[in-house]
Each structure stands twice: as C-alpha cells, then as structure tokens.
Scaffold this motif. Structure first.
Motif, mmCIF file in Angstrom:
data_model
loop_
_atom_site.group_PDB
_atom_site.id
_atom_site.type_symbol
_atom_site.label_atom_id
_atom_site.label_comp_id
_atom_site.label_asym_id
_atom_site.label_seq_id
_atom_site.Cartn_x
_atom_site.Cartn_y
_atom_site.Cartn_z
ATOM 1 N N HIS A 49 0.014 -31.301 -8.431
ATOM 2 C CA HIS A 49 0.700 -29.910 -8.232
ATOM 3 C C HIS A 49 0.150 -29.617 -6.640
ATOM 4 O O HIS A 49 -0.813 -30.064 -5.991
ATOM 5 N N ARG A 50 0.961 -28.747 -6.200
ATOM 6 C CA ARG A 50 0.662 -28.358 -4.770
ATOM 7 C C ARG A 50 0.333 -26.698 -4.930
ATOM 8 O O ARG A 50 1.167 -25.833 -4.798
ATOM 9 N N PRO A 51 -0.818 -26.490 -4.831
ATOM 10 C CA PRO A 51 -1.368 -25.070 -4.810
ATOM 11 C C PRO A 51 -1.037 -24.321 -3.545
ATOM 12 O O PRO A 51 -0.971 -25.076 -2.485
ATOM 13 N N SER A 52 -0.849 -22.957 -3.436
ATOM 14 C CA SER A 52 -0.532 -22.252 -2.521
ATOM 15 C C SER A 52 -1.713 -20.911 -2.422
ATOM 16 O O SER A 52 -2.203 -20.353 -3.382
ATOM 17 N N ILE A 53 -2.166 -20.886 -1.189
ATOM 18 C CA ILE A 53 -2.671 -19.517 -0.892
ATOM 19 C C ILE A 53 -1.571 -18.480 -0.486
ATOM 20 O O ILE A 53 -0.649 -18.789 0.049
ATOM 21 N N ALA A 54 -1.721 -17.196 -1.196
ATOM 22 C CA ALA A 54 -0.489 -16.517 -1.224
ATOM 23 C C ALA A 54 -1.224 -14.933 -0.950
ATOM 24 O O ALA A 54 -2.406 -14.817 -1.311
ATOM 25 N N ALA A 55 -0.330 -14.025 -0.275
ATOM 26 C CA ALA A 55 -0.825 -12.744 -0.291
ATOM 27 C C ALA A 55 -0.908 -12.233 -1.487
ATOM 28 O O ALA A 55 -0.283 -12.580 -2.542
ATOM 29 N N PRO A 56 -1.708 -11.043 -1.850
ATOM 30 C CA PRO A 56 -1.508 -10.213 -3.240
ATOM 31 C C PRO A 56 -0.108 -9.805 -3.358
ATOM 32 O O PRO A 56 0.869 -9.536 -2.624
ATOM 33 N N PHE A 57 0.360 -10.055 -4.753
ATOM 34 C CA PHE A 57 1.750 -9.756 -4.982
ATOM 35 C C PHE A 57 1.739 -8.997 -6.247
ATOM 36 O O PHE A 57 0.763 -8.816 -7.094
ATOM 37 N N ARG A 58 2.822 -7.960 -6.241
ATOM 38 C CA ARG A 58 2.791 -7.015 -7.356
ATOM 39 C C ARG A 58 3.038 -7.535 -8.730
ATOM 40 O O ARG A 58 3.882 -8.506 -8.681
ATOM 41 N N VAL A 59 2.418 -7.365 -9.806
ATOM 42 C CA VAL A 59 2.357 -7.707 -11.217
ATOM 43 C C VAL A 59 3.091 -6.740 -12.140
ATOM 44 O O VAL A 59 3.901 -6.618 -12.760
ATOM 45 N N LEU A 60 2.252 -5.493 -11.920
ATOM 46 C CA LEU A 60 2.329 -4.397 -12.909
ATOM 47 C C LEU A 60 3.192 -3.020 -12.416
ATOM 48 O O LEU A 60 2.806 -2.721 -11.208
ATOM 49 N N SER A 61 3.996 -2.242 -13.225
ATOM 50 C CA SER A 61 4.291 -1.056 -12.709
ATOM 51 C C SER A 61 3.241 -0.101 -12.906
ATOM 52 O O SER A 61 2.045 -0.441 -13.380
ATOM 53 N N ARG A 62 3.384 0.925 -12.565
ATOM 54 C CA ARG A 62 2.272 2.217 -12.694
ATOM 55 C C ARG A 62 2.053 2.222 -14.281
ATOM 56 O O ARG A 62 0.833 2.434 -14.570
ATOM 57 N N ASP A 63 2.877 2.091 -15.253
ATOM 58 C CA ASP A 63 2.675 2.151 -16.565
ATOM 59 C C ASP A 63 1.793 1.054 -16.906
ATOM 60 O O ASP A 63 0.868 1.068 -17.750
ATOM 61 N N GLY A 64 2.205 -0.029 -16.404
ATOM 62 C CA GLY A 64 1.403 -1.321 -16.564
ATOM 63 C C GLY A 64 0.037 -1.245 -16.514
ATOM 64 O O GLY A 64 -1.099 -1.487 -17.009
ATOM 65 N N ILE A 65 -0.265 -0.512 -15.062
ATOM 66 C CA ILE A 65 -1.631 -0.320 -14.356
ATOM 67 C C ILE A 65 -2.520 0.425 -15.470
ATOM 68 O O ILE A 65 -3.560 0.148 -15.818
ATOM 69 N N ALA A 66 -1.686 1.645 -15.764
ATOM 70 C CA ALA A 66 -2.609 2.455 -16.800
ATOM 71 C C ALA A 66 -2.861 1.735 -18.171
ATOM 72 O O ALA A 66 -3.962 1.905 -18.742
ATOM 73 N N ALA A 67 -2.003 1.019 -18.739
ATOM 74 C CA ALA A 67 -2.253 0.142 -19.740
ATOM 75 C C ALA A 67 -3.377 -0.991 -19.744
ATOM 76 O O ALA A 67 -4.272 -0.922 -20.529
ATOM 77 N N ALA A 68 -3.052 -1.590 -18.522
ATOM 78 C CA ALA A 68 -4.310 -2.388 -18.463
ATOM 79 C C ALA A 68 -5.665 -1.984 -18.120
ATOM 80 O O ALA A 68 -6.608 -2.780 -18.341
ATOM 81 N N ALA A 69 -5.437 -0.915 -17.641
ATOM 82 C CA ALA A 69 -6.864 -0.229 -17.186
ATOM 83 C C ALA A 69 -7.798 0.582 -18.225
ATOM 84 O O ALA A 69 -8.701 0.755 -18.166
ATOM 85 N N ARG A 70 -6.696 0.730 -19.332
ATOM 86 C CA ARG A 70 -7.538 1.318 -20.490
ATOM 87 C C ARG A 70 -8.773 0.593 -21.045
ATOM 88 O O ARG A 70 -8.639 -0.510 -21.348
ATOM 89 N N ARG A 71 -9.924 1.227 -20.746
ATOM 90 C CA ARG A 71 -11.282 0.416 -21.599
ATOM 91 C C ARG A 71 -11.364 -0.718 -20.600
ATOM 92 O O ARG A 71 -11.967 -1.628 -21.230
ATOM 93 N N GLY A 72 -11.107 -0.759 -19.412
ATOM 94 C CA GLY A 72 -11.509 -1.915 -18.823
ATOM 95 C C GLY A 72 -10.586 -3.070 -18.747
ATOM 96 O O GLY A 72 -10.604 -4.011 -18.195
ATOM 97 N N GLY A 73 -9.448 -2.856 -19.511
ATOM 98 C CA GLY A 73 -8.517 -3.803 -19.755
ATOM 99 C C GLY A 73 -8.392 -4.487 -21.176
ATOM 100 O O GLY A 73 -9.610 -4.712 -21.683
ATOM 101 N N SER A 74 -7.447 -4.301 -22.014
ATOM 102 C CA SER A 74 -7.275 -4.524 -23.416
ATOM 103 C C SER A 74 -7.127 -6.126 -23.611
ATOM 104 O O SER A 74 -6.298 -6.669 -22.645
ATOM 105 N N ALA A 75 -7.817 -6.728 -24.248
ATOM 106 C CA ALA A 75 -7.861 -8.155 -24.235
ATOM 107 C C ALA A 75 -6.568 -8.753 -24.843
ATOM 108 O O ALA A 75 -5.983 -9.579 -24.383
ATOM 109 N N ARG A 76 -5.988 -7.830 -25.777
ATOM 110 C CA ARG A 76 -4.798 -8.432 -26.285
ATOM 111 C C ARG A 76 -3.710 -7.951 -25.369
ATOM 112 O O ARG A 76 -2.575 -8.807 -25.311
ATOM 113 N N PHE A 77 -3.656 -6.999 -24.653
ATOM 114 C CA PHE A 77 -2.607 -6.632 -23.576
ATOM 115 C C PHE A 77 -2.856 -7.646 -22.691
ATOM 116 O O PHE A 77 -1.645 -8.151 -22.054
ATOM 117 N N LEU A 78 -3.913 -8.067 -21.978
ATOM 118 C CA LEU A 78 -3.801 -8.810 -21.026
ATOM 119 C C LEU A 78 -3.524 -10.280 -21.448
ATOM 120 O O LEU A 78 -2.989 -11.161 -20.656
#
Length: 236
Positions: A49-78
């Motif tokens: 495979h050919r890995p790349s260095i990349a700029a940070p890219f968006r993954v989560l919406s604002r709702d997703g950020i709030a859900a992922a940040a809950r208690r430092g990140g839910s294991a099931r959610f992540l």
C-alpha cells in the motif's frame, strides 16, 4: 385500552449516562483533506500500500463531536464510527489500500487521531493520520481532547495468537478473531456485489468470491472448534 411498547433500545439510550448511539446521518460530515502527500517512492515495486501524509480532514458534524466527546469518547460510539464504510473508505483512500478497524495493534496498524475540542492542535471533528515513525509519533496516552481509531490493512497478517497475547484470554481472543475475519469477509463480499459485472470475467469473480468466503470459513471454524491449540486457527 391500548398499550404502547417502548423498545428497550430507546429506553436504554434515554437513561442518564447512557452511551450515545452512532447515527451516520447526524454524526458524520466527511470532507477530503485540503492536501495530501504520497510517501511511496516512484516506481516502487511490490509495495502492498502507499500511505499518504495528509492535512487534518473533517470527519464529524457538531452533533458527532458532542456524542464522541461525551465522557471522553464512548467506546461503542467510536467503534461504530471506525467501522462505518464511509470512514474506513476515506482512511483507506489515503492509505492506498482497503482498511478495517484493527482488533489488536500489529506492526502494520496505524491510527486516525480525532480531535474532540477546538483548542486542540486541529479543530474539533477533524482527524489526522498517524503513521508509525512518520507523523505525530505518540508514545504516551492521548489527552482527553483526542480519540484514537486504530486501523490495519485488510490483508495484514492478524492471527489468533496475536489476539491471545493482547487479551490474555483464549475465549475472548477467539471471538475477537472471528469478528475480525467476519468483517473482512463482509467487506470483500460487499465490494464484489457492488462491482459492475461487465468489468469482471467469471474467473476473476470466482477468485474474489473464494477469497471472501475463505475468511468467513476461518471465522466459523475458529468459533465452532473444540480444540484450543490447532495451528490452523493461528493462521492468517
């Protein structure tokens, strides 16, 4: 009198402190990175495979950020986030190969570091690839402002022995390895079904189908066998 049945899943998610359910329609906001740099040498032969260095890219919406940040990140959610085909596909596109969440860290695993706070090195909801020895080398535990999603190429040699060493429990390792092989088989079958029939001959289709089913067969054998030490179950 009519009775209303409340599903257990709804009741459980409404309890205080319950882990948030991952909803891709609400929580995902994938965008490609602004730039990426291919690390493979020109004309390099035999690279898996050919890995790349990349700029940070968006993954989560604002709702997703709030859900992922809950208690430092839910294991099931992540875990659900990492498994989602759109996320794995975005990561695989930068790695130049098909990837799945890693059941255990190996020499070929790598991380997607997800920011959960706007005062981090990159904005909340954005993620960046961490290639071992190349980008963002981390040796300590990540602070709460970040979450780590670990991936491995689909064809990486993950064995039952690796999982037993990591989990320290033969039965848990067997179930985890079965789930890993089943996910590999699921992804291969999905690509086979989605590929245009006109672009594949019968021999290629048969080979790809056999490859996908062999992973499922190994998963089934590992779960149904009564023998703990057979070397066949330690094979990739």
């Amino acid at each position: 009198m009519d009775a209303t049945i409340i599903p257990l899943t709804s009741r459980r998610s409404s309890q205080p402190g319950a882990e948030p359910d991952f909803n891709p329609d609400r929580h995902l906001a994938l965008e490609p990175p602004a730039w990426s740099l291919d690390l493979s040498a020109d004309g390099a032969a035999g690279r898996r495979h050919r890995p790349s260095i990349a700029a940070p890219f968006r993954v989560l919406s604002r709702d997703g950020i709030a859900a992922a940040a809950r208690r430092g990140g839910s294991a099931r959610f992540l875990a659900d986030l990492a498994r989602h085909p759109a996320v794995a596909g975005a990561v695989g596109g930068l790695m130049g190969t098909h990837v799945i969440p890693a059941p255990v860290r190996t020499g070929e695993s790598f991380d997607l570091i997800l920011s959960l706070a706007d005062d981090s090195a990159w904005p909340a909801g954005f993620a960046m690839l961490q290639l071992p020895g190349t980008v963002l080398r981390q040796t300590a535990r990540l602070p709460a402002a970040y979450a780590r999603l670990t991936y491995v190429p689909e064809d990486a040699p993950v064995t039952l022995r690796d999982l037993e060493a990591a989990l320290g429990d033969a039965e848990r390792a067997r179930v985890a390895w079965m789930r890993h092989k089943a996910l590999v088989s699921h992804r291969k079958l999905g690509r086979l079904l989605d590929s245009p029939v006109a672009e594949c001959d019968r021999r290629t289709l048969a080979r790809d189908l056999w490859d996908a089913l062999s992973d499922a067969e190994q998963a089934l054998e590992s779960l149904s066998s009564e023998s703990e030490g057979l070397e066949i179950f330690y094979a990739n």
